[in-house]
Design a protein around this motif. Structure first.
Motif, PDB file in Angstrom:
ATOM      1  N   ILE A  14       0.847  -1.200   0.000  1.00 60.83           N
ATOM      2  CA  ILE A  14       0.000   0.000   0.000  1.00 60.83           C
ATOM      3  C   ILE A  14       0.879   1.245   0.000  1.00 60.83           C
ATOM      4  O   ILE A  14       1.727   1.415   0.878  1.00 60.83           O
ATOM      5  N   LEU A  15       0.684   2.100  -0.990  1.00 58.35           N
ATOM      6  CA  LEU A  15       1.316   3.409  -1.023  1.00 58.35           C
ATOM      7  C   LEU A  15       0.243   4.459  -0.752  1.00 58.35           C
ATOM      8  O   LEU A  15      -0.793   4.471  -1.419  1.00 58.35           O
ATOM      9  N   THR A  16       0.491   5.306   0.240  1.00 59.63           N
ATOM     10  CA  THR A  16      -0.500   6.312   0.628  1.00 59.63           C
ATOM     11  C   THR A  16       0.039   7.715   0.379  1.00 59.63           C
ATOM     12  O   THR A  16       1.159   8.033   0.793  1.00 59.63           O
ATOM     13  N   ILE A  17      -0.752   8.537  -0.286  1.00 57.24           N
ATOM     14  CA  ILE A  17      -0.423   9.942  -0.478  1.00 57.24           C
ATOM     15  C   ILE A  17      -1.164  10.737   0.595  1.00 57.24           C
ATOM     16  O   ILE A  17      -2.402  10.727   0.634  1.00 57.24           O
ATOM     17  N   TYR A  18      -0.408  11.403   1.459  1.00 58.39           N
ATOM     18  CA  TYR A  18      -1.012  12.235   2.497  1.00 58.39           C
ATOM     19  C   TYR A  18      -1.242  13.623   1.919  1.00 58.39           C
ATOM     20  O   TYR A  18      -0.308  14.364   1.644  1.00 58.39           O
ATOM     21  N   LEU A  19      -2.517  13.976   1.732  1.00 57.74           N
ATOM     22  CA  LEU A  19      -2.866  15.210   1.035  1.00 57.74           C
ATOM     23  C   LEU A  19      -2.770  16.445   1.921  1.00 57.74           C
ATOM     24  O   LEU A  19      -2.480  17.542   1.433  1.00 57.74           O
ATOM     25  N   GLY A  20      -3.015  16.289   3.217  1.00 58.12           N
ATOM     26  CA  GLY A  20      -2.936  17.425   4.118  1.00 58.12           C
ATOM     27  C   GLY A  20      -3.624  17.141   5.434  1.00 58.12           C
ATOM     28  O   GLY A  20      -4.397  16.183   5.552  1.00 58.12           O
ATOM     29  N   ASN A  21      -3.340  17.977   6.444  1.00 60.40           N
ATOM     30  CA  ASN A  21      -3.857  17.678   7.779  1.00 60.40           C
ATOM     31  C   ASN A  21      -5.148  18.417   8.135  1.00 60.40           C
ATOM     32  O   ASN A  21      -5.649  18.282   9.247  1.00 60.40           O
ATOM     33  N   LYS A  22      -5.713  19.176   7.217  1.00 62.38           N
ATOM     34  CA  LYS A  22      -6.952  19.892   7.483  1.00 62.38           C
ATOM     35  C   LYS A  22      -8.147  18.931   7.457  1.00 62.38           C
ATOM     36  O   LYS A  22      -8.201  18.014   6.637  1.00 62.38           O
ATOM     37  N   CYS A  23      -9.097  19.181   8.395  1.00 59.52           N
ATOM     38  CA  CYS A  23     -10.316  18.371   8.429  1.00 59.52           C
ATOM     39  C   CYS A  23     -11.485  19.258   8.828  1.00 59.52           C
ATOM     40  O   CYS A  23     -11.330  20.199   9.594  1.00 59.52           O
ATOM     41  N   ASN A  24     -12.667  18.948   8.292  1.00 56.44           N
ATOM     42  CA  ASN A  24     -13.864  19.713   8.620  1.00 56.44           C
ATOM     43  C   ASN A  24     -14.656  19.101   9.762  1.00 56.44           C
ATOM     44  O   ASN A  24     -15.702  19.619  10.153  1.00 56.44           O
ATOM     45  N   PHE A  25     -14.171  17.984  10.337  1.00 55.07           N
ATOM     46  CA  PHE A  25     -14.781  17.366  11.507  1.00 55.07           C
ATOM     47  C   PHE A  25     -13.856  17.564  12.708  1.00 55.07           C
ATOM     48  O   PHE A  25     -12.658  17.808  12.554  1.00 55.07           O
ATOM     49  N   ASP A  26     -14.416  17.429  13.891  1.00 54.24           N
ATOM     50  CA  ASP A  26     -13.639  17.518  15.129  1.00 54.24           C
ATOM     51  C   ASP A  26     -14.012  16.326  16.001  1.00 54.24           C
ATOM     52  O   ASP A  26     -14.702  16.464  17.013  1.00 54.24           O
ATOM     53  N   CYS A  27     -13.567  15.144  15.597  1.00 53.88           N
ATOM     54  CA  CYS A  27     -13.930  13.909  16.284  1.00 53.88           C
ATOM     55  C   CYS A  27     -13.337  13.890  17.691  1.00 53.88           C
ATOM     56  O   CYS A  27     -12.206  14.332  17.904  1.00 53.88           O
ATOM     57  N   ASN A  28     -14.094  13.333  18.650  1.00 57.48           N
ATOM     58  CA  ASN A  28     -13.667  13.431  20.042  1.00 57.48           C
ATOM     59  C   ASN A  28     -12.488  12.527  20.388  1.00 57.48           C
ATOM     60  O   ASN A  28     -11.908  12.656  21.454  1.00 57.48           O
ATOM     61  N   TYR A  29     -12.131  11.606  19.488  1.00 61.53           N
ATOM     62  CA  TYR A  29     -10.964  10.765  19.747  1.00 61.53           C
ATOM     63  C   TYR A  29      -9.768  11.172  18.890  1.00 61.53           C
ATOM     64  O   TYR A  29      -8.770  10.468  18.816  1.00 61.53           O
ATOM     65  N   CYS A  30      -9.873  12.311  18.216  1.00 61.05           N
ATOM     66  CA  CYS A  30      -8.806  12.784  17.339  1.00 61.05           C
ATOM     67  C   CYS A  30      -8.162  14.032  17.922  1.00 61.05           C
ATOM     68  O   CYS A  30      -8.820  14.832  18.588  1.00 61.05           O
ATOM     69  N   ASP A  31      -6.893  14.208  17.651  1.00 54.83           N
ATOM     70  CA  ASP A  31      -6.128  15.352  18.153  1.00 54.83           C
ATOM     71  C   ASP A  31      -5.896  16.365  17.035  1.00 54.83           C
ATOM     72  O   ASP A  31      -4.854  16.990  16.963  1.00 54.83           O
ATOM     73  N   ARG A  32      -6.903  16.516  16.158  1.00 54.57           N
ATOM     74  CA  ARG A  32      -6.724  17.299  14.943  1.00 54.57           C
ATOM     75  C   ARG A  32      -6.355  18.756  15.220  1.00 54.57           C
ATOM     76  O   ARG A  32      -5.562  19.354  14.519  1.00 54.57           O
ATOM     77  N   GLY A  33      -6.946  19.334  16.274  1.00 54.96           N
ATOM     78  CA  GLY A  33      -6.646  20.735  16.575  1.00 54.96           C
ATOM     79  C   GLY A  33      -5.171  20.968  16.820  1.00 54.96           C
ATOM     80  O   GLY A  33      -4.575  21.907  16.280  1.00 54.96           O
ATOM     81  N   TYR A  34      -4.551  20.095  17.623  1.00 54.40           N
ATOM     82  CA  TYR A  34      -3.121  20.255  17.888  1.00 54.40           C
ATOM     83  C   TYR A  34      -2.302  19.937  16.640  1.00 54.40           C
ATOM     84  O   TYR A  34      -1.327  20.636  16.327  1.00 54.40           O
ATOM     85  N   ILE A  35      -2.702  18.911  15.913  1.00 54.61           N
ATOM     86  CA  ILE A  35      -1.978  18.522  14.700  1.00 54.61           C
ATOM     87  C   ILE A  35      -1.921  19.691  13.717  1.00 54.61           C
ATOM     88  O   ILE A  35      -0.879  19.976  13.121  1.00 54.61           O
ATOM     89  N   GLU A  36      -3.041  20.394  13.561  1.00 53.71           N
ATOM     90  CA  GLU A  36      -3.061  21.533  12.651  1.00 53.71           C
ATOM     91  C   GLU A  36      -2.271  22.715  13.200  1.00 53.71           C
ATOM     92  O   GLU A  36      -1.679  23.486  12.446  1.00 53.71           O
ATOM     93  N   SER A  37      -2.224  22.832  14.540  1.00 53.03           N
ATOM     94  CA  SER A  37      -1.546  23.987  15.143  1.00 53.03           C
ATOM     95  C   SER A  37      -0.025  23.922  15.025  1.00 53.03           C
ATOM     96  O   SER A  37       0.640  24.958  15.081  1.00 53.03           O
ATOM     97  N   ILE A  38       0.542  22.718  14.871  1.00 53.49           N
ATOM     98  CA  ILE A  38       2.011  22.616  14.831  1.00 53.49           C
ATOM     99  C   ILE A  38       2.564  22.840  13.430  1.00 53.49           C
ATOM    100  O   ILE A  38       3.757  22.703  13.198  1.00 53.49           O
ATOM    101  N   GLY A  39       1.679  23.198  12.500  1.00 53.92           N
ATOM    102  CA  GLY A  39       2.176  23.546  11.167  1.00 53.92           C
ATOM    103  C   GLY A  39       1.336  22.941  10.069  1.00 53.92           C
ATOM    104  O   GLY A  39       1.001  21.767  10.111  1.00 53.92           O
ATOM    105  N   ASN A  40       0.964  23.758   9.117  1.00 55.37           N
ATOM    106  CA  ASN A  40       0.155  23.287   8.001  1.00 55.37           C
ATOM    107  C   ASN A  40       0.951  22.322   7.127  1.00 55.37           C
ATOM    108  O   ASN A  40       2.092  22.586   6.771  1.00 55.37           O
ATOM    109  N   GLN A  41       0.329  21.197   6.819  1.00 55.50           N
ATOM    110  CA  GLN A  41       0.905  20.253   5.861  1.00 55.50           C
ATOM    111  C   GLN A  41      -0.087  20.073   4.732  1.00 55.50           C
ATOM    112  O   GLN A  41      -1.259  19.777   4.975  1.00 55.50           O
ATOM    113  N   ALA A  42       0.374  20.244   3.516  1.00 52.12           N
ATOM    114  CA  ALA A  42      -0.502  20.051   2.373  1.00 52.12           C
ATOM    115  C   ALA A  42       0.333  19.686   1.151  1.00 52.12           C
ATOM    116  O   ALA A  42       1.420  20.226   0.944  1.00 52.12           O
ATOM    117  N   THR A  43      -0.186  18.759   0.370  1.00 52.03           N
ATOM    118  CA  THR A  43       0.458  18.379  -0.885  1.00 52.03           C
ATOM    119  C   THR A  43       0.019  19.366  -1.959  1.00 52.03           C
ATOM    120  O   THR A  43      -1.089  19.260  -2.496  1.00 52.03           O
TER     121      THR A  43
END
Length: 364
Positions: A14-43
Motif C-alpha cells: 500500500i502506497l499512501t499519499i497524504y494530502l494534508g492535515n486539514k479536516c472539517n470534523f472535530d472527532c472526540n478521539y482525534c487530536d486534529r486541533g493540535y496537529i493543525e496547530s504545529i504547522g500546516n501540511q498540504a500536498t
C-alpha cells in the motif's frame, strides 16, 4: 541484484499519499486541533508533480503494490489536488493493476460528486462513520445522499468505524441493529471495525483498555463479529485479513508519502512531525533498510510477545508512559478475534457452515 533499499520496497503493498492535515470534523478521539496547530501540511501542485516522478519510478520496476490510497485530514478538502493527481495516477494504476482508494468522513462526497463522476470506476472509497455513535463522536452525515454518489461511481466502497469499547453500549443489540440497517439501506455490506484502545493528545495519553474487563470484552466482541457474519456483512478488524501488523520498522506493508518529502509507516508519526520515525525519502527515491524498533519503544516492550501486533508501544515511549499490562492481553485477544473471523469467512454464510445451500437444499 536488487539493492538494499529496493528489498524494502518489494514488501510494500500500500502506497499512501497524504494530502494534508486539514479536516472539517472535530472527532472526540482525534487530536486534529493540535496537529493543525504545529504547522500546516498540504500536498501542493509542485509536490504532487514531483510525486508523479516517484510513482513512475515505482511502476518501472518489479513491485508488489496492490493499492494507492489518498488520505488526510479530510482528503476531499483537497478535491482539486486529487483531480490533478488522478490525471497521471489513473492511467498508471490501470496499467500496473493498482487499485486507487480514498479514506473520507463522507461529508463532502455529494458536494464533490463531479470528482467521482469524472473518475467513475476508478476511486474506491472508505467512509469513516460511527453508526449509532456518529453524532456523539463526530458530525452528522447524510448517509443516503453520500451512498447514492458512491453506488453510482465507485467500483466498490466500504465503511470504517471506530468502536468505543469503553462504552457499555458498543456491542449492544441497538448498536448492531444500527450497523446492519445502515449497511443494508445504503447497499454497502463491507465494514472495517477499529476497537478504540486509547485517547491521545498533545499533553495526554489515556489507555482505555487499562480500565476494561478484557475477558468480558473478548466475549462481547466475538458475539458482535458472529452476528454481523450471520447478517451477511463482510467484516475486517483494523483493516487486516490475518493478524494485526504494527511492525512499522520491520518489513511493513505500507508507506505514507508526506508533503515534507519523507516516508513514514504510520499517520501519527507524520502528523506529529517526528523525524525519528521516517523510513525513507520519496523525493530522492530512497527507502531505508529496516532497522527495527530500536530506541523508538521502551525496553520492556522489546521483550513483549505481542510486540509485532501492538501499536501502543510507540505511544508509550512518545508520551513517557509505562505499560500497565492490559495491552499484552488486549492484542492477544484481538489477534484471536481476527483469526476467528478469518475462519468464519471460509464459508460465505452460516447456512453454508451447517451444510445448507441458500435455496435450502440440504447438502449430503
Amino acid at each position: 541484484m536488487m539493492s538494499a533499499k529496493l528489498q524494502r520496497l518489494d514488501k510494500v503493498e500500500i502506497l499512501t499519499i497524504y494530502l494534508g492535515n486539514k479536516c472539517n470534523f472535530d472527532c472526540n478521539y482525534c487530536d486534529r486541533g493540535y496537529i493543525e496547530s504545529i504547522g500546516n501540511q498540504a500536498t501542493g501542485r509542485r509536490v504532487a508533480d514531483k510525486m508523479q516522478d516517484f510513482f513512475e519510478w515505482i511502476a518501472g520496476q518489479e513491485n508488489n503494490i496492490q493499492y494507492v490510497s489518498l488520505h488526510g485530514g479530510e482528503p476531499l478538502l483537497f478535491a482539486r489536488r486529487i483531480d490533478q493527481i488522478m490525471e497521471w495516477l489513473a492511467p498508471m494504476a490501470e496499467k500496473s493493476g493498482w487499485k486507487i482508494g480514498v479514506t473520507t468522513n463522507g461529508s463532502l462526497v455529494k458536494e464533490h460528486e463531479w470528482l467521482f463522476k469524472k473518475w467513475s470506476g476508478h476511486i474506491r472509497a472508505t467512509v469513516s462513520y460511527d453508526f449509532m455513535f456518529q453524532e456523539e463522536n463526530r458530525d452528522h452525515l447524510n448517509v443516503m445522499e453520500m451512498a447514492e454518489v458512491l453506488n453510482d461511481h465507485s467500483p466498490e466502497w466500504k465503511w470504517q468505524t471506530v468502536i468505543p469499547i469503553n462504552d457499555p453500549r458498543c456491542f449492544s443489540f441497538e448498536a448492531i441493529q444500527n450497523i446492519v440497517s445502515t449497511c443494508y439501506k445504503t447497499g454497502c455490506r463491507v465494514i472495517n471495525v477499529i476497537p478504540l484502545r486509547h485517547h491521545r493528545g498533545k499533553d495526554k495519553f489515556d489507555v482505555l483498555i487499562d480500565r476494561l474487563d478484557l475477558e468480558q470484552f473478548l466475549g462481547a466482541f466475538i458475539d458482535f463479529l458472529q452476528i454481523l457474519f450471520v447478517k451477511k456483512l463482510t467484516v475486517f478488524i483494523d483493516g487486516n485479513y490475518t493478524m494485526i501488523d504494527k511492525a512499522y520498522f520491520g518489513e511493513h506493508q505500507k508507506l505514507i508519502l508526506s508533503p515534507d518529502g519523507y516516508m513514514y509507516p504510520e499517520f501519527d508519526f507524520l502528523e506529529y512531525q517526528m523525524p525519528q520515525f521516517r523510513i525513507g525519502n520519496w523525493e530522492t527515491k530512497e527507502v531505508w533498510e529496516p532497522v527495527g524498533d530500536g530506541d523508538r519503544i521502551l525496553p520492556q516492550c522489546h521483550e513483549c510477545p505481542m510486540k509485532a501486533s501492538c501499536g501502543l508501544k510507540y505511544l508509550y515511549k512518545m508520551f513517557g508512559e509505562e505499560p500497565k499490562g492490559n495491552c499484552k492481553k488486549f492484542y492477544k485477544y484481538v489477534n484471536f478475534s481476527t483469526f476467528h473471523l478469518m475462519k468464519m469467512k471460509e464459508k460465505k454464510t452460516m447456512l453454508e457452515w451447517i451444510g445448507i445451500k441458500e435455496d435450502f437444499e440440504i447438502n449430503t
